[in-house]
Design an enzyme around this catalytic site. Structure first.
Site, PDB file in Angstrom:
ATOM      1  N   LYS A 194       0.981  -1.195   0.075  1.00 39.08           N
ATOM      2  CA  LYS A 194      -0.147   0.202   0.069  1.00 39.08           C
ATOM      3  C   LYS A 194       0.898   1.358   0.071  1.00 39.08           C
ATOM      4  O   LYS A 194       1.641   1.509   0.994  1.00 39.08           O
ATOM      5  CB  LYS A 194      -0.801   0.053   1.344  1.00 39.08           C
ATOM      6  CG  LYS A 194      -1.933   1.161   1.062  1.00 39.08           C
ATOM      7  CD  LYS A 194      -2.700   1.083   2.538  1.00 39.08           C
ATOM      8  CE  LYS A 194      -3.686   2.105   2.391  1.00 39.08           C
ATOM      9  NZ  LYS A 194      -4.858   2.153   3.559  1.00 39.08           N
ATOM     10  N   LYS A 216       1.097   9.993   5.927  1.00 39.70           N
ATOM     11  CA  LYS A 216       1.120   8.487   6.228  1.00 39.70           C
ATOM     12  C   LYS A 216       2.462   7.857   5.715  1.00 39.70           C
ATOM     13  O   LYS A 216       2.688   6.765   5.714  1.00 39.70           O
ATOM     14  CB  LYS A 216       0.022   7.825   5.845  1.00 39.70           C
ATOM     15  CG  LYS A 216      -1.210   8.209   6.491  1.00 39.70           C
ATOM     16  CD  LYS A 216      -2.479   7.310   6.364  1.00 39.70           C
ATOM     17  CE  LYS A 216      -3.814   7.872   6.780  1.00 39.70           C
ATOM     18  NZ  LYS A 216      -4.835   7.062   6.764  1.00 39.70           N
ATOM     19  N   GLU A 232       7.523  -6.796   1.776  1.00 35.93           N
ATOM     20  CA  GLU A 232       6.255  -6.897   2.297  1.00 35.93           C
ATOM     21  C   GLU A 232       5.541  -8.096   1.959  1.00 35.93           C
ATOM     22  O   GLU A 232       5.000  -8.780   2.881  1.00 35.93           O
ATOM     23  CB  GLU A 232       5.506  -5.867   2.087  1.00 35.93           C
ATOM     24  CG  GLU A 232       6.139  -4.506   2.504  1.00 35.93           C
ATOM     25  CD  GLU A 232       5.970  -4.101   3.820  1.00 35.93           C
ATOM     26  OE1 GLU A 232       5.208  -4.992   4.407  1.00 35.93           O
ATOM     27  OE2 GLU A 232       6.193  -3.050   4.596  1.00 35.93           O
ATOM     28  N   LYS A 247      -2.020  -1.530  -3.673  1.00 38.96           N
ATOM     29  CA  LYS A 247      -2.932  -0.261  -3.726  1.00 38.96           C
ATOM     30  C   LYS A 247      -2.188   0.968  -3.718  1.00 38.96           C
ATOM     31  O   LYS A 247      -0.944   1.077  -3.167  1.00 38.96           O
ATOM     32  CB  LYS A 247      -3.777  -0.219  -2.416  1.00 38.96           C
ATOM     33  CG  LYS A 247      -4.757   1.084  -2.100  1.00 38.96           C
ATOM     34  CD  LYS A 247      -5.593   0.734  -0.952  1.00 38.96           C
ATOM     35  CE  LYS A 247      -6.308   2.202  -0.918  1.00 38.96           C
ATOM     36  NZ  LYS A 247      -7.216   2.118   0.526  1.00 38.96           N
ATOM     37  N   SER A 273     -10.138   5.238  -5.299  1.00 38.29           N
ATOM     38  CA  SER A 273     -10.955   6.505  -5.580  1.00 38.29           C
ATOM     39  C   SER A 273     -10.523   7.650  -6.411  1.00 38.29           C
ATOM     40  O   SER A 273     -11.339   8.016  -7.248  1.00 38.29           O
ATOM     41  CB  SER A 273     -11.413   7.023  -4.163  1.00 38.29           C
ATOM     42  OG  SER A 273     -10.129   7.626  -3.597  1.00 38.29           O
ATOM     43  N   TYR A 312     -14.895   0.708  -7.772  1.00 42.87           N
ATOM     44  CA  TYR A 312     -16.025   1.575  -7.688  1.00 42.87           C
ATOM     45  C   TYR A 312     -16.718   1.307  -8.968  1.00 42.87           C
ATOM     46  O   TYR A 312     -18.029   1.881  -9.142  1.00 42.87           O
ATOM     47  CB  TYR A 312     -15.773   2.920  -7.329  1.00 42.87           C
ATOM     48  CG  TYR A 312     -15.197   2.874  -5.824  1.00 42.87           C
ATOM     49  CD1 TYR A 312     -15.824   2.992  -4.799  1.00 42.87           C
ATOM     50  CD2 TYR A 312     -13.568   3.222  -6.077  1.00 42.87           C
ATOM     51  CE1 TYR A 312     -15.025   2.987  -3.698  1.00 42.87           C
ATOM     52  CE2 TYR A 312     -12.939   3.379  -4.589  1.00 42.87           C
ATOM     53  CZ  TYR A 312     -13.599   3.187  -3.647  1.00 42.87           C
ATOM     54  OH  TYR A 312     -13.061   3.168  -2.517  1.00 42.87           O
TER      55      TYR A 312
END
Length: 323
Positions: A194, A216, A232, A247, A273, A312
């Site tokens: 991510k 972040k 990871e 992501k 998004s 979406y």
């Protein structure tokens, strides 16, 4: 010329015959946003066609999706600010909005696949994915909160737990918590790669979950790094992950391919998004053909190696028979 590749493109029948990649309803996961209240359905301003639903309308939306063959859903809560605190206690409080939503969807549609988000940010007064101490996001203490969330989701009937926090060691910690409680059949879809991306803005609008300070970057990955994703992925696989997620999706097709080539676990990609909002904005201005642009995006994610795509666009492509 003995070789003319165009011969295999000369008609729609032949083009379909030799098509290498396909996207079906089975590959799609539909993210859904939840709000408290009754008969609530409010559009996310930065995501045209995407809504926040109260639980009663959430059930209606799930039903309409399943009639289209769309059976997998990832739920995300929009929590009232008054319920947020530094330890995200609302995330595992009995009868909280999120836990009720999971329970009701599985009660009404037991054949559905419900995926749940495990991270502190929707419930945290700091807006971060981990506990904040002296301005820093601390790792190990956060795992206990994540474990409580995951266990609460499992008790409500979640099929797949999806930790999106990027704390070190959280997959193994959650796997142990679930197994010790007898939930050995609950899967883990790890957000293993991510990235600290600019493409999350509309999602944070939908949940009102933006960080209250800083960013972040100390826990989400540097967009410049590819091979770090292998570190990871290797750790998460060893800790018991059942799926590995990348992501965002489109800017990281190379990472999806890298993981696909280096693990036997299924790869999920999150068509986030911001990617959705860009297409919608361009379509509204007449700059793109919506059907062609949308299906090309989904096809590229599958071609790179994603077995599952959180998007979406999931419902609209099936409603409009674009696939």
């Amino acid at each position: 010329m003995l070789q003319r590749p165009r011969r295999n493109r000369k008609s729609e029948v032949i083009r379909q015959m030799v098509q290498e990649t396909h996207v079906t309803a089975a590959n799609l996961i539909f993210p859904l946003f939840i709000v408290d209240g009754v008969n609530q359905k409010t559009e996310v301003a930065s995501m045209p066609g995407i809504f926040r639903y109260s639980i009663d309308n959430l059930l209606r939306e799930v039903e309409s999706c399943m009639k289209l063959g769309l059976n997998s859903f990832d739920l995300f809560p929009n929590i009232d600010e008054a319920l947020k605190d530094t330890m995200a206690t609302e995330s595992h409080r009995e009868e909280s909005l999120y836990l009720r939503a999971i329970r009701e969807v599985k009660k009404e549609f037991p054949e559905s696949c419900v995926i749940t988000d495990v991270a502190m940010d929707p419930y945290s007064s700091d807006g971060h994915d981990g506990i904040v101490k002296d301005g820093h996001i601390i790792n190990d203490e956060t795992l206990e909160v994540l474990g409580k969330m995951a266990l609460a989701h499992a008790h409500m009937g979640a099929d797949i737990i999806a930790p999106s926090d990027m704390m070190d060691g959280r997959v193994g910690y959650i796997r142990n918590v679930l197994d010790d409680a007898g939930f050995t059949n609950v899967s883990i879809m790890s957000y293993c790669a991510k990235y600290a991306s600019a493409f999350y803005g509309p999602f944070r609008d939908a949940l009102n979950s933006a960080p209250k300070f800083g960013d972040k970057k100390s826990y989400q990955m540097n967009p410049a790094n590819q091979r770090e994703a292998l570190i990871e992925a290797t750790l998460d696989e060893a800790e018991g992950a059942d799926f590995l997620m990348v992501k965002p999706g489109l800017p990281y097709l190379d990472v999806i391919k890298l993981l696909k080539d280096n693990t036997e676990l299924p790869i999920a990609a999150y068509n986030v998004s911001g990617e959705y909002a860009m297409i919608k904005a361009a379509v509204q201005r007449g700059w793109l053909n919506e059907q062609r642009a949308t299906t090309e995006v989904l096809m590229s994610l599958r071609r790179a190696g994603a077995s599952a795509i959180l998007t979406y666009h999931a419902k609209e492509v099936l409603e409009n028979k674009w696939l």
